[in-house]
Design a protein around this motif. Structure first.
Motif, mmCIF file in Angstrom:
data_model
loop_
_atom_site.group_PDB
_atom_site.id
_atom_site.type_symbol
_atom_site.label_atom_id
_atom_site.label_comp_id
_atom_site.label_asym_id
_atom_site.label_seq_id
_atom_site.Cartn_x
_atom_site.Cartn_y
_atom_site.Cartn_z
ATOM 1 N N THR A 38 61.256 83.637 27.020
ATOM 2 C CA THR A 38 61.458 84.898 27.728
ATOM 3 C C THR A 38 62.031 84.584 29.103
ATOM 4 O O THR A 38 62.215 83.420 29.458
ATOM 5 N N THR A 54 66.023 92.957 31.989
ATOM 6 C CA THR A 54 66.215 92.241 30.729
ATOM 7 C C THR A 54 65.151 92.708 29.739
ATOM 8 O O THR A 54 64.065 93.082 30.164
ATOM 9 N N PHE A 56 63.501 90.836 27.837
ATOM 10 C CA PHE A 56 62.549 89.744 27.668
ATOM 11 C C PHE A 56 61.877 89.442 29.005
ATOM 12 O O PHE A 56 62.390 88.678 29.813
ATOM 13 N N ASN A 74 62.668 86.289 23.132
ATOM 14 C CA ASN A 74 64.102 86.178 22.879
ATOM 15 C C ASN A 74 64.378 85.466 21.549
ATOM 16 O O ASN A 74 64.060 84.287 21.397
ATOM 17 N N GLY A 79 65.690 81.194 27.611
ATOM 18 C CA GLY A 79 64.998 81.922 28.653
ATOM 19 C C GLY A 79 64.657 81.015 29.814
ATOM 20 O O GLY A 79 64.949 79.818 29.802
#
Length: 81
Positions: A38, A54, A56, A74, A79
């Protein structure tokens, strides 16, 4: 930024620290651990009722593991966390 390279290898890149590789071994069950990714962004929807930068966000791991929300992390395995 972190990218999954293989089921047990992750590549990390940082603007001042450079590149690093993280290798994971098998767990007690003989399987590779499941990697979750993430971004390091607060969940603006939950905190301030504003759109997230975003999809995430920081609470992705909790939402994935505790709430069973599989789309919280994700799927591209990238990430900052």
């Amino acid at each position: 930024m972190v990218d999954k390279l293989t089921p047990s290898r992750v590549n990390g890149r940082h603007t001042t620290l450079g590149e690093s590789v993280w290798e994971l071994g098998e767990g007690p069950d003989g399987k590779n651990p499941q990697l979750l990714f993430t971004e390091n962004e607060s969940n603006s929807v939950q905190l301030w009722n504003k759109e997230n930068y975003t999809p995430f966000v920081k609470d992705a791991f909790h939402r994935y593991i505790v709430d069973g929300e599989l789309t919280a992390v994700n799927p591209k395995m990238r990430g900052s966390k």
